[in-house]
Design a protein around this motif. Structure first.
Motif, PDB file in Angstrom:
ATOM      1  N   PHE A  27      16.497  -9.504  64.477  1.00 56.77           N
ATOM      2  CA  PHE A  27      16.808 -10.869  64.106  1.00 56.77           C
ATOM      3  C   PHE A  27      17.036 -10.673  62.726  1.00 56.77           C
ATOM      4  CE2 PHE A  27      12.619 -10.599  63.200  1.00 56.77           C
ATOM      5  CZ  PHE A  27      12.118 -11.408  62.184  1.00 56.77           C
ATOM      6  N   GLU A  28      17.807 -11.694  62.177  1.00 59.79           N
ATOM      7  CA  GLU A  28      17.967 -12.385  60.668  1.00 59.79           C
ATOM      8  C   GLU A  28      17.219 -13.495  60.550  1.00 59.79           C
ATOM      9  OE1 GLU A  28      22.195 -12.353  59.283  1.00 59.79           O
ATOM     10  OE2 GLU A  28      22.718 -10.850  60.762  1.00 59.79           O
ATOM     11  N   THR A  29      16.274 -13.418  59.430  1.00 60.34           N
ATOM     12  CA  THR A  29      15.433 -14.554  59.157  1.00 60.34           C
ATOM     13  C   THR A  29      16.158 -15.524  58.413  1.00 60.34           C
ATOM     14  OG1 THR A  29      13.393 -15.055  58.058  1.00 60.34           O
ATOM     15  CG2 THR A  29      14.901 -13.604  56.910  1.00 60.34           C
ATOM     16  N   GLU A  30      15.597 -16.805  58.518  1.00 57.02           N
ATOM     17  CA  GLU A  30      16.081 -18.140  57.915  1.00 57.02           C
ATOM     18  C   GLU A  30      16.127 -17.481  56.432  1.00 57.02           C
ATOM     19  OE1 GLU A  30      15.394 -22.544  58.755  1.00 57.02           O
ATOM     20  OE2 GLU A  30      13.497 -21.290  59.316  1.00 57.02           O
ATOM     21  N   LYS A  31      17.328 -18.071  55.820  1.00 58.04           N
ATOM     22  CA  LYS A  31      17.335 -17.522  54.245  1.00 58.04           C
ATOM     23  C   LYS A  31      16.708 -18.642  53.529  1.00 58.04           C
ATOM     24  CE  LYS A  31      21.589 -15.432  55.204  1.00 58.04           C
ATOM     25  NZ  LYS A  31      21.230 -14.253  55.432  1.00 58.04           N
ATOM     26  N   LYS A  32      15.394 -18.870  53.455  1.00 56.90           N
ATOM     27  CA  LYS A  32      14.784 -19.528  52.796  1.00 56.90           C
ATOM     28  C   LYS A  32      13.381 -18.728  52.320  1.00 56.90           C
ATOM     29  CE  LYS A  32      11.972 -21.966  56.345  1.00 56.90           C
ATOM     30  NZ  LYS A  32      11.525 -23.081  57.254  1.00 56.90           N
ATOM     31  N   CYS A  33      13.057 -19.552  51.293  1.00 60.45           N
ATOM     32  CA  CYS A  33      11.467 -18.800  50.730  1.00 60.45           C
ATOM     33  C   CYS A  33      10.633 -20.182  50.319  1.00 60.45           C
ATOM     34  CB  CYS A  33      11.882 -18.174  49.430  1.00 60.45           C
ATOM     35  SG  CYS A  33      12.503 -16.683  49.545  1.00 60.45           S
ATOM     36  N   PRO A  34       9.354 -19.946  50.386  1.00 59.40           N
ATOM     37  CA  PRO A  34       8.583 -18.827  50.986  1.00 59.40           C
ATOM     38  C   PRO A  34       8.832 -18.509  52.304  1.00 59.40           C
ATOM     39  CG  PRO A  34       7.156 -20.353  50.107  1.00 59.40           C
ATOM     40  CD  PRO A  34       8.350 -21.114  49.937  1.00 59.40           C
ATOM     41  N   LEU A 114      12.204  -3.484  61.204  1.00 59.60           N
ATOM     42  CA  LEU A 114      12.074  -2.981  62.417  1.00 59.60           C
ATOM     43  C   LEU A 114      12.953  -1.954  62.805  1.00 59.60           C
ATOM     44  CD1 LEU A 114      10.259  -5.734  64.159  1.00 59.60           C
ATOM     45  CD2 LEU A 114       9.180  -3.816  62.986  1.00 59.60           C
ATOM     46  N   GLU A 115      12.464  -0.933  63.462  1.00 61.35           N
ATOM     47  CA  GLU A 115      13.702   0.146  63.939  1.00 61.35           C
ATOM     48  C   GLU A 115      13.816  -0.640  65.508  1.00 61.35           C
ATOM     49  OE1 GLU A 115      13.972   4.892  64.899  1.00 61.35           O
ATOM     50  OE2 GLU A 115      12.025   3.918  64.689  1.00 61.35           O
ATOM     51  N   PRO A 116      14.927  -0.514  66.023  1.00 59.00           N
ATOM     52  CA  PRO A 116      16.147  -0.127  65.319  1.00 59.00           C
ATOM     53  C   PRO A 116      17.138  -0.910  64.872  1.00 59.00           C
ATOM     54  CG  PRO A 116      16.562  -0.538  67.789  1.00 59.00           C
ATOM     55  CD  PRO A 116      15.215  -1.297  67.248  1.00 59.00           C
ATOM     56  N   CYS A 117      16.523  -2.154  64.035  1.00 60.94           N
ATOM     57  CA  CYS A 117      17.480  -2.946  63.553  1.00 60.94           C
ATOM     58  C   CYS A 117      17.805  -2.737  62.148  1.00 60.94           C
ATOM     59  CB  CYS A 117      16.562  -4.210  63.437  1.00 60.94           C
ATOM     60  SG  CYS A 117      15.559  -4.474  65.142  1.00 60.94           S
ATOM     61  N   TYR A 118      18.508  -1.730  61.784  1.00 62.56           N
ATOM     62  CA  TYR A 118      18.982  -1.282  60.255  1.00 62.56           C
ATOM     63  C   TYR A 118      19.924  -2.329  59.974  1.00 62.56           C
ATOM     64  CZ  TYR A 118      20.503   1.294  56.034  1.00 62.56           C
ATOM     65  OH  TYR A 118      20.541   1.534  54.926  1.00 62.56           O
ATOM     66  N   TYR A 119      20.867  -2.433  60.888  1.00 63.94           N
ATOM     67  CA  TYR A 119      21.809  -3.699  60.302  1.00 63.94           C
ATOM     68  C   TYR A 119      21.250  -4.865  59.840  1.00 63.94           C
ATOM     69  CZ  TYR A 119      25.796  -6.863  60.689  1.00 63.94           C
ATOM     70  OH  TYR A 119      26.694  -8.007  60.135  1.00 63.94           O
ATOM     71  N   GLN A 120      20.249  -5.616  60.702  1.00 61.05           N
ATOM     72  CA  GLN A 120      19.766  -7.129  60.455  1.00 61.05           C
ATOM     73  C   GLN A 120      19.011  -6.559  59.212  1.00 61.05           C
ATOM     74  OE1 GLN A 120      20.109  -5.614  63.383  1.00 61.05           O
ATOM     75  NE2 GLN A 120      20.976  -7.246  64.679  1.00 61.05           N
ATOM     76  N   ALA A 121      18.114  -5.436  59.044  1.00 60.67           N
ATOM     77  CA  ALA A 121      17.290  -5.209  57.929  1.00 60.67           C
ATOM     78  C   ALA A 121      17.933  -5.303  56.636  1.00 60.67           C
ATOM     79  CB  ALA A 121      16.497  -3.849  58.006  1.00 60.67           C
ATOM     80  N   ARG A 123      20.683  -7.068  56.129  1.00 58.38           N
ATOM     81  CA  ARG A 123      21.077  -8.347  56.042  1.00 58.38           C
ATOM     82  C   ARG A 123      20.014  -9.352  55.455  1.00 58.38           C
ATOM     83  NH1 ARG A 123      26.191 -10.585  56.763  1.00 58.38           N
ATOM     84  NH2 ARG A 123      25.376 -12.573  57.966  1.00 58.38           N
ATOM     85  N   ASN A 124      18.810  -8.845  55.851  1.00 57.70           N
ATOM     86  CA  ASN A 124      17.650  -9.638  55.323  1.00 57.70           C
ATOM     87  C   ASN A 124      17.193  -9.545  53.925  1.00 57.70           C
ATOM     88  OD1 ASN A 124      17.201 -10.927  57.878  1.00 57.70           O
ATOM     89  ND2 ASN A 124      16.183  -9.283  58.835  1.00 57.70           N
ATOM     90  N   LEU A 125      17.892  -8.328  53.164  1.00 60.39           N
ATOM     91  CA  LEU A 125      17.393  -8.047  52.096  1.00 60.39           C
ATOM     92  C   LEU A 125      17.458  -8.941  50.962  1.00 60.39           C
ATOM     93  CD1 LEU A 125      18.280  -4.240  51.773  1.00 60.39           C
ATOM     94  CD2 LEU A 125      16.085  -5.078  52.493  1.00 60.39           C
ATOM     95  N   PRO A 126      18.762  -9.867  50.917  1.00 67.70           N
ATOM     96  CA  PRO A 126      18.797 -10.898  49.830  1.00 67.70           C
ATOM     97  C   PRO A 126      17.607 -11.978  50.057  1.00 67.70           C
ATOM     98  CG  PRO A 126      20.920 -10.297  50.584  1.00 67.70           C
ATOM     99  CD  PRO A 126      19.846  -9.631  51.611  1.00 67.70           C
ATOM    100  N   THR A 127      17.084 -12.181  51.075  1.00 62.18           N
ATOM    101  CA  THR A 127      15.992 -13.158  51.403  1.00 62.18           C
ATOM    102  C   THR A 127      14.851 -12.510  50.856  1.00 62.18           C
ATOM    103  OG1 THR A 127      17.008 -14.076  53.230  1.00 62.18           O
ATOM    104  CG2 THR A 127      14.840 -14.453  52.888  1.00 62.18           C
ATOM    105  N   VAL A 128      14.520 -11.154  51.051  1.00 64.45           N
ATOM    106  CA  VAL A 128      13.031 -10.539  50.626  1.00 64.45           C
ATOM    107  C   VAL A 128      13.096 -10.513  48.995  1.00 64.45           C
ATOM    108  CG1 VAL A 128      12.085  -8.192  50.364  1.00 64.45           C
ATOM    109  CG2 VAL A 128      12.956  -8.973  52.607  1.00 64.45           C
TER     110      VAL A 128
END
Length: 331
Positions: A27-34, A114-121, A123-128
């Motif tokens: 999954f792709e997380t919500e683009k919000k922080c925290p 998480l494996e096998p979610c490399y593409y989603q990972a 996509r999630n990096l900007p939020t991290v």
């Protein structure tokens, strides 16, 4: 015949569904922080076995955290399938704490990688990165740290994430980033704002160990170090607990961890281009320009450097010119 065909189709579909079942957790997380999928953990010598959760949902946890005043802040960012007790944390964190008093913050964004979610990972990096910048801004605003106190060290996907923090950091430009074999898949042609480059901090150092597989080949920092050309690390072909490529990739944090306290030191020899090194056209002698790689690399270092390492720890070979006069590209 029709019945047999129907049974075959059903069996085929069940196999496909079973094979793809793991993708349901991507999954792709919500683009919000925290963000509930991104956590931060403070380690010091006194709390190494009982780290403190720095929870941006509860800022008091940060205000009350047992930071060591006047000591540097090292931020460690793991990669794909990782967590706070996975590379680079497992080698670098104890090496720093054995060397002296440090404030070490280990990120944990495992649910997003998480494996096998490399593409989603990816996509999630900007939020991290955004959530990391939010934490750093909070601590800087509270005068817990200054920009010059902070050193971000990221491995693999974490290396690319470290380059995105500056997109969100309000306090100014980071002083120092070290990218440990930054990830290659999906990053070769990515825009600069989505990967590590020398615009992301006052000083960016990159260590390459697996450029033909998991790690990026292209120079990404003010200074780039290629160990054994960044191709295959000595001793990895004899590994039995992991693949050669995984071993090559994981050597980057191991080399960096050793650099924190090594007496020999990792010294690279300057060459204008990776291709010249591969062709054996980089002269190595007493007149060669050299640079120290790792935790103590001066912020003024510039250029591409090449070095060899031992096949097992201790990996550093120091400045032994007699061992390097035949320094050529790996076969």
């Amino acid at each position: 015949m029709l019945q047999a065909c129907v049974v075959g189709v059903i069996l085929g579909l069940s196999i496909v569904i079973s094979a793809d079942w793991n993708f349901l957790k991507c999954f792709e997380t919500e683009k919000k922080c925290p963000n509930e999928n991104v956590s931060f953990w403070l380690y010091t010598r006194d709390t190494e076995d009982n780290p403190t959760n720095l929870n941006m949902f509860e800022p008091d946890t940060i205000d009350r955290a047992p930071f060591i005043p006047g000591r540097p802040l090292i931020v460690l960012i793991h990669g794909y399938t990782g967590h706070r007790d996975y590379a680079p944390n497992t080698s670098i964190r104890p090496a720093y704490l054995a060397d002296g008093e440090y404030n070490i913050v280990s990120l944990d964004y495992n649910p997003l990688a998480l494996e096998p979610c490399y593409y989603q990972a990816v996509r999630n990096l900007p939020t991290v990165a955004n959530c990391t910048a939010q934490l750093l801004d909070y601590m800087i605003e509270r005068r817990m740290f200054t920009l010059s106190d902070i050193h971000v060290v990221g491995f693999s996907l974490g290396g690319q994430t470290s380059g995105m923090i500056g997109n969100y950091l309000r306090a100014g430009k980071l002083q120092r980033i070290t990218g440990l074999d930054p990830a290659k898949p999906l990053f070769i042609t990515a825009p600069s704002e989505f990967k590590l480059d020398q615009s992301d901090a006052e000083f960016v150092q990159v260590i390459h160990t697996d450029v033909f597989a998991r790690g990026i080949l292209h120079p990404s920092g003010h200074t780039d170090f290629y160990i054994n050309g960044g191709v295959e690390q000595p001793g990895c072909s004899q590994q039995t607990t992991m693949t050669t490529g995984e071993c090559n990739h994981n050597r980057a944090p191991e080399y960096y961890a050793e650099s924190i306290a090594t007496e020999a030191g990792f010294y690279g020899y300057r060459c204008a281009h990776w291709y010249l090194y591969m062709l054996g056209m980089c002269r190595v002698d007493e007149q060669s320009m050299i640079a120290l790689m790792g935790a103590h690399t001066p912020n003024t270092t510039r250029g591409l450097y090449f070095l060899n390492a031992n096949s097992q720890a201790p990996y550093a070979q120091g400045k032994d010119f007699s061992r390097r006069l035949d320094f050529v590209a790996p076969s």
